[in-house]
Design a protein around this motif. Structure first.
Motif, mmCIF file in Angstrom:
data_model
loop_
_atom_site.group_PDB
_atom_site.id
_atom_site.type_symbol
_atom_site.label_atom_id
_atom_site.label_comp_id
_atom_site.label_asym_id
_atom_site.label_seq_id
_atom_site.Cartn_x
_atom_site.Cartn_y
_atom_site.Cartn_z
ATOM 1 N N PRO A 45 0.815 -1.484 -0.086
ATOM 2 C CA PRO A 45 0.063 0.071 0.072
ATOM 3 C C PRO A 45 0.711 1.262 -0.056
ATOM 4 C CG PRO A 45 -0.957 -1.529 1.664
ATOM 5 C CD PRO A 45 0.461 -2.215 1.211
ATOM 6 N N GLU A 49 1.032 4.201 -3.095
ATOM 7 C CA GLU A 49 0.887 5.491 -2.538
ATOM 8 C C GLU A 49 2.074 6.457 -3.009
ATOM 9 O OE1 GLU A 49 0.026 8.413 1.086
ATOM 10 O OE2 GLU A 49 0.245 6.322 1.557
ATOM 11 N N GLN A 298 -3.096 -6.562 2.072
ATOM 12 C CA GLN A 298 -3.936 -5.441 1.892
ATOM 13 C C GLN A 298 -5.388 -5.442 2.460
ATOM 14 O OE1 GLN A 298 -3.527 -4.232 -2.569
ATOM 15 N NE2 GLN A 298 -2.268 -5.978 -2.628
ATOM 16 N N LEU A 302 -5.993 -2.151 4.223
ATOM 17 C CA LEU A 302 -6.899 -1.082 3.361
ATOM 18 C C LEU A 302 -8.622 -1.527 3.858
ATOM 19 C CD1 LEU A 302 -4.789 -0.922 0.195
ATOM 20 C CD2 LEU A 302 -4.735 0.247 2.497
ATOM 21 N N GLY A 305 -8.698 -1.933 8.113
ATOM 22 C CA GLY A 305 -8.128 -0.385 8.675
ATOM 23 C C GLY A 305 -7.260 -0.737 9.712
ATOM 24 N N GLY A 447 -5.264 0.536 -3.207
ATOM 25 C CA GLY A 447 -4.435 1.563 -2.772
ATOM 26 C C GLY A 447 -4.930 2.816 -3.343
ATOM 27 N N VAL A 450 -8.304 4.384 -2.224
ATOM 28 C CA VAL A 450 -7.792 4.892 -0.820
ATOM 29 C C VAL A 450 -7.143 6.319 -0.929
ATOM 30 C CG1 VAL A 450 -6.659 4.772 1.326
ATOM 31 C CG2 VAL A 450 -7.671 2.716 0.549
ATOM 32 N N GLU A 451 -6.360 6.364 -1.948
ATOM 33 C CA GLU A 451 -5.653 7.702 -2.262
ATOM 34 C C GLU A 451 -6.657 8.701 -2.798
ATOM 35 O OE1 GLU A 451 -1.680 9.215 -4.803
ATOM 36 O OE2 GLU A 451 -2.042 7.261 -4.557
ATOM 37 N N ALA A 454 -8.994 10.413 -0.557
ATOM 38 C CA ALA A 454 -8.496 11.316 0.383
ATOM 39 C C ALA A 454 -8.820 12.790 -0.178
ATOM 40 C CB ALA A 454 -6.803 11.175 0.717
ATOM 41 N N GLN A 462 -16.783 8.295 1.216
ATOM 42 C CA GLN A 462 -17.239 6.852 1.958
ATOM 43 C C GLN A 462 -17.742 6.047 0.915
ATOM 44 O OE1 GLN A 462 -16.483 6.425 4.941
ATOM 45 N NE2 GLN A 462 -17.264 4.469 4.469
ATOM 46 N N LEU A 465 -15.087 4.324 -1.124
ATOM 47 C CA LEU A 465 -14.352 3.123 -0.283
ATOM 48 C C LEU A 465 -15.180 1.969 -0.138
ATOM 49 C CD1 LEU A 465 -12.225 5.472 2.129
ATOM 50 C CD2 LEU A 465 -11.573 4.287 0.231
ATOM 51 N N ARG A 469 -14.092 -1.446 -1.412
ATOM 52 C CA ARG A 469 -13.482 -2.496 -0.589
ATOM 53 C C ARG A 469 -14.526 -3.898 -0.717
ATOM 54 N NH1 ARG A 469 -13.158 1.743 4.388
ATOM 55 N NH2 ARG A 469 -11.040 2.146 4.330
#
Length: 512
Positions: A45, A49, A298, A302, A305, A447, A450-451, A454, A462, A465, A469
């Protein structure tokens, strides 16, 4: 001729002084490789990033090491039989440490892939040499079984040490630090190994055939690359061409070995049913497991958490189970039978993987930890006994080449598993429904999602993700199911192919 090549009936050969101290050096080399393999998954991860690889580049970072090492293991094992296993082991360990620095300071995905490939060249020298030296250090079959068990247990311990040490480093330093932990191990290995390891080689090795070296490298990489690309992008012309080139090179390699007076790999080894069965079991077992192993870190970080150190601790039961099983596997195989221990271990791994098909984002740790413990125990029994069968099925002068076949099966299985099962995970993941305005990079890897999240508003992030996921977990569950089917089928095959195989009998036959 060195003392390690004396007849196994002499007292000195059977009970060589200092053999256990020498074994401690060999297991350091195993630790070096095992730690490196596990910390990569934990650092993925962070590498994703920082270096921003595409999904395909990320898979290459994960499996190019296995591609290269699989292509070179037979060549390096045979080279060790010729120039000396101690020499190639210490040289390879030095190179492994130096190239680890290049991995740590890679600044682009392309440089990282190159660094992993070079590490594969160095790694190809280590594993065959360690097993071959064990074959020449321990001539008593019961002592050798224990030594192989310790060798396998150390590899398993490395899979535990790697995530825990790597998790600690990732929480306190940058991701490159996980590769630098190879350096102190390498220094100790080389300094102590110079003094304690005996040199051993085949007294009548013949020339090292460079044509065969090239054919094995081209063949393995061509076939594995084709499988990987076909799983990801379908059967396109470049993929078919690579597969055809690889298959032709392997065919030519086999034909050449059958005609050379001193082949790189003696194909007659495969006439031994126990040897062939053990190699096949290793290949298919790793193939079935590798998709889970590559993506588990992962999932823990990810999806659930967990912090890196916590994720490393979460994977500990697999290593604990493998260590415990590895240390008693030889005794169990003698008390019951080789096929019962190997087939039973593989079936247990298959059932544990089947349980993991129920994974979701909120799966509690008791189920995951119990499944990992069973995976470790089953794999520890199976891998330790198959390694013992492979070593005891051949004359000690060919120990390097035989060990290389075993390790090639392992690495080829890993490469194919990551290619096929990893592509299942990636393929399922890429199809998730994303909110409007989601960058394309979010579909390349979890990954990347997730980036991307952000930099989005809270509600949109949300939603992204949650969807990403869920898709990742769906892919992981399908890969676990496919792995379970492979393991159960392998267990059934092992039960029939290892019929009548005994460790002591094989050991005595190899001496004749």
């Amino acid at each position: 001729m060195t003392s390690t090549l004396q007849p196994a009936t002499t007292t000195e050969a059977v009970k060589r002084p200092g053999r256990w101290l020498a074994l401690s050096v060999l297991v350091l080399a195993v630790l070096l490789v095992a730690v490196d393999a596990t910390v990569l998954g934990l650092a993925t991860p962070y590498i994703s990033e920082d270096l921003k690889p595409s999904g395909t580049q990320l898979l290459w970072i994960g499996d190019v090491y296995s591609f290269v090492i699989a292509g070179l293991l037979v060549s390096m094992g045979s080279l060790g039989d010729r120039i000396g296993r101690k020499r190639i082991l210490l040289g390879g360990a030095t190179a492994f440490g130096a190239i680890s620095v290049l991995n740590a300071y890679a600044t682009t995905p392309e440089l990282m892939i190159l660094a992993r490939a070079l590490l594969g060249v160095a790694g190809a020298t280590l594993m065959p040499a360690t097993l071959a030296l064990i074959r020449n250090l321990f001539h008593d079959p019961r002592e050798r079984s224990l030594a192989v068990g310790i060798w396998g247990a150390t590899a398993s311990a490395g899979t535990a040490v790697g995530p825990i040490a790597g998790g600690f480093l990732l929480e306190h330093f940058w991701w490159g630090s996980v590769f630098l932990i190879n350096l102190p191990v390498m220094v100790v290995l080389v300094l102590v190994g110079i003094r304690t390891l005996p040199e051993s080689r085949n007294p009548n090795p013949g020339p090292w055939d460079l044509t065969s070296v090239v054919l094995s490298l081209v063949g393995v990489i061509g076939v594995v690359y084709a499988v990987k690309e076909a799983a990801t992008h379908g059967f396109e012309w470049p993929t078919l061409a690579a597969g055809a080139l690889g298959a032709a090179a392997l065919y030519w390699f086999i034909r050449r070995q059958l005609t050379l007076p001193t082949p790189l790999l003696d194909m007659r080894l495969f006439r031994n049913r126990g040897f062939s069965a053990a190699v096949l079991a290793d290949l298919l077992t790793i193939l079935g497991l590798s998709g889970l192993v590559f993506f588990l870190s992962q999932y823990l970080q990810l999806v659930q958490g967990r912090r890196p150190f916590e994720a490393g601790l979460a994977e500990l039961p697999a290593a604990v189970g493998a260590v415990a099983a590895g240390l008693i596997a030889g005794r169990a195989a003698r008390r019951f039978s080789v096929r019962a221990v190997v087939a039973g271990g593989l079936a247990a791994v298959g059932l544990a993987l089947a349980a993991l098909t129920t994974l979701d984002q909120s799966t509690g740790y008791p189920l995951l930890g119990a499944a990992l413990l069973v995976v470790g125990v089953g794999a520890g029994f199976s891998f330790t006994v198959t390694a013992d069968v492979i070593l005891s099925s051949v004359p000690k002068e060919q120990a390097g080449a035989a060990s290389a076949v075993s390790e090639t099966a392992y690495e080829l299985g890993a490469a194919l598993g990551i290619a096929v099962l990893g592509s299942i995970v990636t393929g399922v993941y890429r199809g998730f429904a994303a909110p409007t305005g989601t960058p394309s990079g979010a579909h390349e890897s979890l990954g990347g999602a997730v980036e991307a999240a952000a930099g989005m508003p809270t509600d949109t992030a949300q939603a992204l993700l949650t969807s990403a996921r869920a898709a990742f977990v769906d892919g992981l569950a399908i890969a676990a199911g496919a792995g379970a089917a492979v393991l159960v089928a392998t267990a059934i095959a092992a039960w029939f192919m290892l019929r009548g195989q005994r460790l002591d009998t094989a050991a005595e036959g190899a001496r004749g």
